[in-house]
Design a protein around this motif. Structure first.
Motif: not given
Length: 491
Positions: A121-122, A124, A173, A179-180, A54, A117, A51, A176
């Motif tokens: 996640l990136s 986002i 996951w 959040q996404l 991100i 992961p 995080l 992940v």
């Protein structure tokens, strides 16, 4: 916009922003509780490392440009499209960097399993470029019910999917995916409510104008986010993933509570201040009201959370997470100071003084980083690292308030006098709750006793002493109730 209309729009926006923040916080914390019972502190330490990248990436993608849109007196489609393409181009570049750097990041921290992961996640970052413009447009018009609608749908759907993924053993996951999915749904639902989409326009003059304001906020945001993430990066390498997991878990809940309450008030205040920035006396009234209202809500909440931290963590997360309680209590103190920081900084933004904003950040981070590095590498104590954040936070209240004596005529001394009664009542009420709760062994009953005693003492004393913040909130609720009754009668 006249003062009465501004007040009505500001209050309505505040209510919807509070609902949006609260709904999101509740669902996200529910997901976190489920995952914390299934995952170890080591795994949460790995999550904290991910995080960091991100969150820093999001700051760069937005680059303060969304605030520039809110603060500007007039904007058109050329402004919004130019800001979008700037942000989107930045997000693509950053995503590529994180994608290729992920294996090296994973290897550096000895956590090879976080590479993919982190890559997923990136994504986002790409969504943030679009969503930040949407939110800026809604925030400009103080129509935050639309943000609430989008958030409500997003948190419910993504929360349900995230919990289901955690239950079936998806582990890291699950967060992940949650959040996404949240970002995707939020952006989609908000897009259904506003008639904006980027056009194929990029104006160099518009980009220069907005970036001349926002680059200072970008630098400030990077300093702040890097500073907040510095402890995670150091703890993960200098100490252990377990220590990082405990610290991140201890920080998460006070941060969520502070962001929910203060984060509902400050964006609304920024929009309101931007509209009356030529009337300094009105700006001071708005800032003073925001500071006193936010403090009235946040300080007792953080006090209660610190008092009841042990039974809350034991009941929600289990005994394996009890070592995070001291960190949680320290972060409660840190986030209790949040209204002083944000009220003063948002006032500067609303007045178009992002230059002062940046100077303040440079000063604060200079001494803050020295404190943290000293605790980590000289004292070599993770508890003292977080204590240094506490010390930095106290000093930062003085630094953040200093320019506003000149900019809007609201000195640090005045601010302390405005909020001192709340701190005093919170300390007294928290002490009473702590003493009463000490006689209760059952965790759930302990929490209930703490809440009842704290609420009764705090609200009762505030009512007896005619605390201005409470009377203002009660009067505002009365006005809203009366307005609804009149509308029903007319309908």
């Amino acid at each position: 916009m006249n003062k009465e209309m501004l007040k009505k729009n500001t209050i309505a926006s505040l209510v919807w922003k509070l609902f949006e923040r609260g709904g999101r916080a509740i669902v996200e914390l529910a997901v976190q509780v489920v995952m914390a019972r299934m995952l170890s502190p080591d795994e949460f330490g790995a999550l904290a490392i991910m995080l960091v990248f991100i969150n820093v990436g999001n700051v760069i993608v937005q680059s303060g440009l969304n605030t520039a849109l809110v603060q500007a007196k007039r904007i058109d489609d050329d402004d919004t499209s130019t800001v979008f393409w700037l942000s989107f181009g930045t997000s693509i570049l950053l995503y590529g960097i994180i994608f290729f750097a992920s294996p090296f990041i994973a290897e550096f921290y000895g956590m090879e399993y976080i590479a993919w992961p982190l890559r997923v996640l990136s994504l986002i970052l790409l969504i943030t470029a679009f969503n930040s413009v949407q939110v800026a447009l809604v925030q400009r018009e103080l129509k935050l019910r639309k943000v609430f609608n989008a958030t409500l749908v997003a948190v419910l759907v993504s929360g349900a999917v995230g919990i289901a993924a955690a239950v079936v053993g998806a582990g890291l996951w699950a967060l992940v995916v949650q959040q996404l999915l949240y970002q995707m749904i939020n952006c989609f639902v908000l897009g259904l409510q506003i008639s904006w989409s980027p056009s194929l326009v990029f104006s160099r003059s518009k980009a220069k104008k907005h970036f001349s304001f926002s680059w200072k906020l970008l630098a400030s945001g990077l300093l702040e986010q890097s500073y907040q993430s510095l402890s995670d990066l150091i703890i993960g390498k200098q100490f252990s993933a377990t220590s990082l997991g405990l610290v991140s878990q201890g920080k998460k809940y006070p941060q969520a509570l502070g962001s929910m309450l203060d984060g509902a008030i400050q964006p609304v205040m920024l929009s309101a201040v931007s509209r009356v920035q030529s009337d300094v006396s009105q700006v001071k009234r708005l800032v003073r009201r925001a500071l006193k209202t936010s403090t009235f809500l946040i300080v007792p909440s953080m006090t209660l959370f610190a008092v009841a931290a042990k039974p809350i963590m034991g009941l929600l997360l289990g005994e394996k997470w009890l070592p995070c309680v001291p960190f949680l209590q320290m972060y409660c103190f840190i986030y209790a100071l949040l209204p002083i920081h944000t009220s003063n900084l948002q006032a500067l933004n609303g007045m178009g003084r992002s230059d002062l904003f940046l100077k303040l950040e440079l000063v604060k981070k200079a001494y803050g980083i020295c404190f943290i590095l000293f605790a980590a590498f000289v004292l070599k104590d993770v508890y003292l690292m977080i204590a240094m954040y506490m010390l930095s936070g106290v000093i930062a209240t003085i630094v953040n308030a200093y320019p506003n004596k000149r900019v809007i005529g609201y000195s640090y001394g005045e601010q302390l006098r405005d909020i001192a009664p709340v701190f005093a009542l919170s300390a007294l009420s928290g002490g009473l709750a702590l003493m009463c709760g000490a006689f209760v062994a059952n965790e759930l009953l302990h929490i209930i006793v703490d809440i009842v005693v704290m609420a009764a003492a705090y609200l009762g004393l505030a009512r007896i002493l005619h605390l201005e913040s409470l009377e203002y909130l009660l009067a505002t609720l009365g006005e809203m109730h009366g307005s609804r009754k009149r509308k029903r009668a007319q309908g």
